[in-house]
Design a protein around this motif. Sequence first.
Motif, PDB file in Angstrom:
ATOM      1  N   ASN A 209      11.075 -47.153  41.455  1.00 15.36           N
ATOM      2  CA  ASN A 209      11.107 -45.774  40.989  1.00 15.36           C
ATOM      3  C   ASN A 209      10.149 -44.859  41.756  1.00 15.36           C
ATOM      4  O   ASN A 209      10.311 -43.643  41.740  1.00 15.36           O
ATOM      5  CB  ASN A 209      10.766 -45.758  39.487  1.00 15.36           C
ATOM      6  N   ALA A 210       9.169 -45.425  42.446  1.00 13.50           N
ATOM      7  CA  ALA A 210       8.147 -44.616  43.112  1.00 13.50           C
ATOM      8  C   ALA A 210       8.761 -43.701  44.167  1.00 13.50           C
ATOM      9  O   ALA A 210       9.678 -44.089  44.884  1.00 13.50           O
ATOM     10  CB  ALA A 210       7.101 -45.521  43.760  1.00 13.50           C
ATOM     11  N   GLY A 211       8.243 -42.482  44.233  1.00 17.78           N
ATOM     12  CA  GLY A 211       8.761 -41.557  45.232  1.00 17.78           C
ATOM     13  C   GLY A 211       7.880 -40.329  45.381  1.00 17.78           C
ATOM     14  O   GLY A 211       7.028 -40.038  44.534  1.00 17.78           O
ATOM     15  N   ILE A 212       8.089 -39.625  46.481  1.00 20.69           N
ATOM     16  CA  ILE A 212       7.386 -38.372  46.740  1.00 20.69           C
ATOM     17  C   ILE A 212       8.388 -37.355  47.274  1.00 20.69           C
ATOM     18  O   ILE A 212       9.519 -37.705  47.623  1.00 20.69           O
ATOM     19  CB  ILE A 212       6.245 -38.551  47.768  1.00 20.69           C
TER      20      ILE A 212
ATOM     21  N   VAL B  23      10.975 -41.244  53.807  1.00 19.96           N
ATOM     22  CA  VAL B  23      11.795 -42.449  53.993  1.00 19.96           C
ATOM     23  C   VAL B  23      10.945 -43.705  53.780  1.00 19.96           C
ATOM     24  O   VAL B  23      11.384 -44.670  53.148  1.00 19.96           O
ATOM     25  CB  VAL B  23      12.456 -42.450  55.384  1.00 19.96           C
ATOM     26  N   ASP B  24       9.702 -43.687  54.271  1.00 18.01           N
ATOM     27  CA  ASP B  24       8.815 -44.850  54.109  1.00 18.01           C
ATOM     28  C   ASP B  24       8.536 -45.151  52.644  1.00 18.01           C
ATOM     29  O   ASP B  24       8.529 -46.312  52.232  1.00 18.01           O
ATOM     30  CB  ASP B  24       7.484 -44.611  54.839  1.00 18.01           C
TER      31      ASP B  24
ATOM     32  N   ALA C 183      16.649 -33.100  53.478  1.00 11.40           N
ATOM     33  CA  ALA C 183      17.264 -34.047  54.419  1.00 11.40           C
ATOM     34  C   ALA C 183      16.551 -35.395  54.394  1.00 11.40           C
ATOM     35  O   ALA C 183      17.198 -36.459  54.422  1.00 11.40           O
ATOM     36  CB  ALA C 183      17.243 -33.466  55.835  1.00 11.40           C
ATOM     37  N   ASN C 184      15.228 -35.380  54.328  1.00 15.83           N
ATOM     38  CA  ASN C 184      14.457 -36.631  54.307  1.00 15.83           C
ATOM     39  C   ASN C 184      14.732 -37.433  53.039  1.00 15.83           C
ATOM     40  O   ASN C 184      15.014 -38.638  53.076  1.00 15.83           O
ATOM     41  CB  ASN C 184      12.957 -36.345  54.475  1.00 15.83           C
ATOM     42  N   TYR C 185      14.671 -36.740  51.923  1.00 10.87           N
ATOM     43  CA  TYR C 185      14.886 -37.366  50.607  1.00 10.87           C
ATOM     44  C   TYR C 185      16.318 -37.891  50.491  1.00 10.87           C
ATOM     45  O   TYR C 185      16.556 -39.014  50.045  1.00 10.87           O
ATOM     46  CB  TYR C 185      14.596 -36.301  49.556  1.00 10.87           C
ATOM     47  N   GLY C 186      17.278 -37.086  50.922  1.00  9.93           N
ATOM     48  CA  GLY C 186      18.680 -37.491  50.837  1.00  9.93           C
ATOM     49  C   GLY C 186      18.979 -38.700  51.702  1.00  9.93           C
ATOM     50  O   GLY C 186      19.720 -39.609  51.287  1.00  9.93           O
TER      51      GLY C 186
END
Length: 304
Positions: free
Chosen positions: A99-102, A120-121, A162-165
């Motif tokens: 679930n972790a994200g930024i 992406v990382d 774009a990065n998140y998608g």
Amino acid sequence: MTISFKDRVAIVTGAGGGLGRTYALELARRGAKVVVNDLGGSRDGTGHSDAALKVVEEIKAFGGEAMSNGGNVADLEQMTEMVAKAKEAWGGVHVLINNAGILRDKSFAKMTMDDFKLVVDVHLIGSANCTKAVWETMREQNYGRILMTASSTGLFGNFGQANYGAAKLGLAGLTKTLYLEGAKNNIRVNTLAPVAGTRMTEDLGMPEALFNALKPENVAPAALFLVSEDAPTNMIVGAGAGAYHASFITLTPGVALPEAERTPEGIAAHWDQIIDRTGEIVPQSGGEQSGVVMAALNKIGGLG
């Protein structure tokens, strides 16, 4: 029948707040021993806090079992150590919710590649790291339930992300291979696309009533079902405000063209047939595309 997680060990990443916290609390209420992982940073991934410890305290207050972990999902060594500690304390790991994200939102024209790579990382590589860390344990115990967190941005697109998608659709793709590789060891892998009012979405300008309707508690039922003993596998499920739905990656029958028409002009001339969704399928593996190719070729005399 009540879905129970008694005698199960669950890891939830990014569980210091929002969706992750809600998942961790509900898993613990239903009997799971929970590793509450959270680096504790701000929404853009910077800084630290004791968010995970606070969630552990909440769980212990109602008699549940939990431990905190402040590891960075983007660091495989830290995730391997997290899993080792869970196994040492509780004997195994049965559930993993990635679930972790930024967020580092900007239009692609203004986005730096550092911001692209970082997102992406954390989302994609981070989820792969956590999954790799639990994979052999789940294979050995012949049981595992893994949930990836995708997004409508990954599935359908959203301006400025774009990065998140890219990361989120990558997670749906990761699910589609891992469910195949894990099947013989009773490892089920699914993807959740939540719509929730959390720290990640609080400044999007949505009306307060909608923000409140999109509380994380309305997503948790889908998440917990997808990591339960009788969970399906290889599903993409959306959840928000009490509404639940499924998304599918489909394949049209398409058309095979005679050799003389295998040109850009031939594609243009047959475009409507290529995109006609009549008779489309939902492939369960990449090999099914070859089957569709063969079926189309057979209609014009096969490979002969």
